[in-house]
Motif scaffolding. Sequence first.
Motif, short mmCIF file in Angstrom:
data_model
loop_
_atom_site.label_atom_id
_atom_site.label_comp_id
_atom_site.label_asym_id
_atom_site.label_seq_id
_atom_site.Cartn_x
_atom_site.Cartn_y
_atom_site.Cartn_z
N GLU A 15 -120.17 -17.17 18.01
CA GLU A 15 -119.82 -15.90 18.62
C GLU A 15 -121.07 -15.19 19.17
OE1 GLU A 15 -117.73 -12.75 20.11
OE2 GLU A 15 -116.97 -14.68 19.40
N ASP A 16 -122.20 -15.37 18.49
CA ASP A 16 -123.44 -14.75 18.95
C ASP A 16 -123.91 -15.33 20.28
OD1 ASP A 16 -123.55 -13.18 16.69
OD2 ASP A 16 -124.89 -14.52 15.60
N PHE A 17 -123.48 -16.55 20.58
CA PHE A 17 -123.94 -17.25 21.78
C PHE A 17 -122.92 -17.25 22.91
CE2 PHE A 17 -126.56 -18.68 18.36
CZ PHE A 17 -127.80 -18.98 18.92
N SER A 18 -121.77 -16.68 22.69
CA SER A 18 -120.72 -16.69 23.70
C SER A 18 -120.91 -15.55 24.69
CB SER A 18 -119.35 -16.59 23.03
OG SER A 18 -119.24 -15.37 22.30
N GLU A 19 -120.24 -15.65 25.83
CA GLU A 19 -120.34 -14.61 26.84
C GLU A 19 -119.74 -13.31 26.31
OE1 GLU A 19 -121.90 -14.60 29.55
OE2 GLU A 19 -122.37 -16.71 29.80
N PHE A 20 -120.37 -12.20 26.65
CA PHE A 20 -119.93 -10.90 26.14
C PHE A 20 -119.41 -9.99 27.25
CE2 PHE A 20 -124.19 -10.51 27.60
CZ PHE A 20 -124.33 -9.23 28.08
N MET A 21 -119.59 -10.41 28.51
CA MET A 21 -119.09 -9.62 29.62
C MET A 21 -118.76 -10.59 30.76
SD MET A 21 -122.73 -8.00 31.01
CE MET A 21 -121.96 -7.00 32.26
N ASP A 22 -117.93 -10.13 31.68
CA ASP A 22 -117.54 -10.97 32.82
C ASP A 22 -118.71 -11.06 33.79
OD1 ASP A 22 -116.34 -12.38 34.79
OD2 ASP A 22 -114.95 -10.80 35.41
N ARG A 23 -119.26 -12.25 33.92
CA ARG A 23 -120.37 -12.46 34.86
C ARG A 23 -120.00 -13.52 35.89
NH1 ARG A 23 -125.57 -13.87 32.43
NH2 ARG A 23 -124.70 -14.46 30.43
N SER A 24 -118.72 -13.70 36.10
CA SER A 24 -118.27 -14.67 37.10
C SER A 24 -118.54 -14.13 38.49
CB SER A 24 -116.78 -14.96 36.93
OG SER A 24 -116.03 -13.76 37.00
N GLY A 25 -118.69 -15.01 39.44
CA GLY A 25 -119.04 -14.60 40.79
C GLY A 25 -117.83 -14.31 41.66
N ASN A 26 -118.09 -13.70 42.79
CA ASN A 26 -117.07 -13.48 43.81
C ASN A 26 -117.76 -13.49 45.17
OD1 ASN A 26 -118.15 -10.80 44.29
ND2 ASN A 26 -117.02 -10.12 42.48
N ARG A 27 -117.04 -13.13 46.21
CA ARG A 27 -117.62 -13.24 47.55
C ARG A 27 -118.70 -12.19 47.81
NH1 ARG A 27 -112.68 -10.65 48.19
NH2 ARG A 27 -112.59 -8.92 49.71
N PHE A 28 -118.78 -11.17 46.94
CA PHE A 28 -119.78 -10.12 47.11
C PHE A 28 -121.03 -10.36 46.25
CE2 PHE A 28 -115.67 -7.68 47.69
CZ PHE A 28 -115.69 -7.78 49.07
N ARG A 29 -120.82 -10.91 45.04
CA ARG A 29 -121.92 -11.13 44.10
C ARG A 29 -121.67 -12.48 43.43
NH1 ARG A 29 -124.28 -5.92 43.01
NH2 ARG A 29 -123.12 -4.37 44.22
N THR A 30 -122.66 -13.37 43.48
CA THR A 30 -122.44 -14.72 43.00
C THR A 30 -122.76 -14.85 41.52
OG1 THR A 30 -124.69 -15.50 43.43
CG2 THR A 30 -123.14 -15.55 45.28
N ALA A 31 -122.28 -15.93 40.93
CA ALA A 31 -122.58 -16.22 39.53
C ALA A 31 -124.03 -16.62 39.33
CB ALA A 31 -121.66 -17.34 39.02
N SER A 32 -124.73 -16.94 40.40
CA SER A 32 -126.15 -17.27 40.30
C SER A 32 -127.03 -16.03 40.37
CB SER A 32 -126.55 -18.25 41.41
OG SER A 32 -126.36 -17.66 42.69
N GLY A 33 -126.41 -14.85 40.49
CA GLY A 33 -127.19 -13.61 40.51
C GLY A 33 -127.73 -13.23 41.86
N ASN A 34 -127.12 -13.75 42.93
CA ASN A 34 -127.52 -13.42 44.29
C ASN A 34 -126.42 -12.62 44.98
OD1 ASN A 34 -129.96 -14.89 44.18
ND2 ASN A 34 -128.86 -16.79 44.59
N PRO A 35 -126.76 -11.87 46.03
CA PRO A 35 -125.71 -11.27 46.84
C PRO A 35 -124.82 -12.36 47.42
CG PRO A 35 -127.85 -10.32 47.36
CD PRO A 35 -128.11 -11.50 46.49
N GLY A 36 -123.52 -12.12 47.46
CA GLY A 36 -122.59 -13.11 47.97
C GLY A 36 -122.59 -13.18 49.49
N ALA A 37 -121.82 -14.14 50.00
CA ALA A 37 -121.77 -14.35 51.45
C ALA A 37 -121.23 -13.13 52.18
CB ALA A 37 -120.91 -15.58 51.76
N GLU A 38 -120.43 -12.31 51.48
CA GLU A 38 -119.85 -11.13 52.12
C GLU A 38 -120.37 -9.83 51.48
OE1 GLU A 38 -115.57 -11.33 52.72
OE2 GLU A 38 -115.65 -13.51 52.53
N TYR A 39 -121.54 -9.92 50.86
CA TYR A 39 -122.14 -8.70 50.28
C TYR A 39 -122.33 -7.65 51.36
CZ TYR A 39 -125.47 -5.49 48.18
OH TYR A 39 -126.08 -4.34 47.72
#
Length: 648
Positions: free
Chosen positions: A32-56
């Motif tokens: 549980e200490d190592f599991s995700e604690f917030m939604d950090r999935s990507g979308n077209r505005f903000r990617t899961a890699s931490g970059n602005p998305g294609a439609e940012y």
Amino acid sequence: MRYVIKSVLALAITGLFTSGVQAQKVQENNQEDFSEFMDRSGNRFRTASGNPGAEYWQNETDYKIEVTLNDEDHTISGHLELTYTNNSPEELDFIWMHLEQNRFTENSRGTLTTPIGGNRYNGDVDGGYEITNLRAKTNRSTSSKHLITDTRMQVFFDRPIPANGGEATVSMNFKYKVPVKGMDRMGRLKVKDGTIYAMAQWFPRAAVFDDVDGWNVEPYLGAGEFYLDYGDYDYKVTAPYDHIVVGSGELQNPRQVLSEKMQERMEMAEKSDTAVFIIKPDEINDASVKAKQNGTLTWHFKMENTRDVAFSSSEAFIWDAAKIDLPGGDKAIAQSAYPRESAGQEAWGRSTEYTKASVEHYSEKWFKYPYPAAVNVAASIGGMEYPGLSFCDWRDQGEDLWGVTDHEFGHNWFPMIVGTNERRYAWMDEGFDTFINHYSTLAFNNGEYPSSLDQTRKYNNWFTSPEREGIDTYPDVTNLDNLGMTAYYKPAIGLLLLREYILGEERFDNAFRSYIETWAYKHPQPADFFNHMENVGGENLSWFWKGWFYGTGNIDLALADVIENEKGYVIKLSNDGDMPMPVEMKITYEDGSSEELRLPVEIWQRGDTWRHLLETGKKIKKIQLDPKKILPDVNFSNDTWPSTLYKK
């Protein structure tokens, strides 16, 4: 094959129900200490890699402002024209604007939520905006409809602003009384030779409309700072003839507002590594040095791709400057404006030196300073930052003046270049800035002054206090006794741990520089920072973000026991704290030799204890956890296995 698979499956099922000594008990783990604690999935505005998305996208705010300072009744009055560009995918029927000067009224939310005893964010209550002649234009249609609620104003359009690049203009006249006490952010200070006006939050400003929260309309209460879009600023300040006006950006009309002597000195300063006086201490009241001997002067400034501007005006200023050397051979200019009470080499006489050193360090190490000037102003403000201009306490000297100057100019990187939401996430600007201050202080003048992060364990009294709060607590609701830790020091220590204990300097610096460059002049959220650091740094750090940034638990690694056997030693470790950490230890042998051993954080996924076999033929004299004392371990009495405990 089918028979073999069935046979193996039958044996496995049988084993599940076997009783007696051969059955293995399943141990509880710490997944549980190592599991995700917030939604950090990507979308077209903000990617899961931490970059602005294609439609940012983000909207743009360009301002033209003309104001007049009346030093008799201490008022600012003027005209503003905002060109608002809607780059969002939806049309907008209205925009929201911030009216922060409305905080200085008897019935403002900020006034009514101030404790009886007051706090740092005290403010006058005889101010507030007078807004007149408001016009909101789109597609040749004009509206005057607006609604003011406390420190916010909703401006309506007859026709919506089109999506994907549509434009609108909002113009208005405004006036207010400049407060003496401006909540330690702006205001005015009476000194021997006149009044220093420190002008910030000095005009109605558009709120941010983004892809995460829509309109960001939190009221201005005091502790929460600012969140603004980027754009170009063209502003003019008309002040009494004997005033010097310094401001964010570049002065456009030096020949009209500076005498020939002042122009010559400024040209010298632009080539000098040390401060050159533009106005000397004995020239403060010498009218012959100034460009004009009566009436008023209008100072014209411009600044491009910035989220805000600030300025200061006074007849009491000493003014000096020196050049700033930037990577690639570019130049900027460092300036300081301060009263005679602040003069001297033990005080503000070194302000320009401090400013120059700070800006040059951050430009070289993280990201090049983008503005034409860096101006430090002495005022009745503990320390407050704006793009290209800072206000620092006029009484500061020596180490204190270096610390506040370095901190406020560090803010040009967070949140002026990397445009985070200060009103919600103070740790993303204050904490990041405090972190980079650590290295600039170590570098300045061969370590002339100590860093506030030189020992992380000196903060352990707070870490173990039952009154502590989490980093993620909004600044306006954080107990002010905790704000220094939740916004500044705990997040800064977190980055220090990432750089010097978890990732290492090279991986961290690559990721952190990439984060700054990727999100320069944009609006990252916490998840964007977490994702970017993980992807560039090459490490799943959910356990760290969760425990340190979104929790109030502490670190307590312990050496439980050391047992000798035929192969060497079994080192028994335990995690007696609330969050996992990699384990670094220094092993010293009786022959005088030593070695360092590092165990990965994943040892704690399986439970709170771990046994490590150290194969050696040498006799151990001492084992020390965290030998460099980087961790703020709240109980370091269990970090050592001393020779006195070793039984021969």
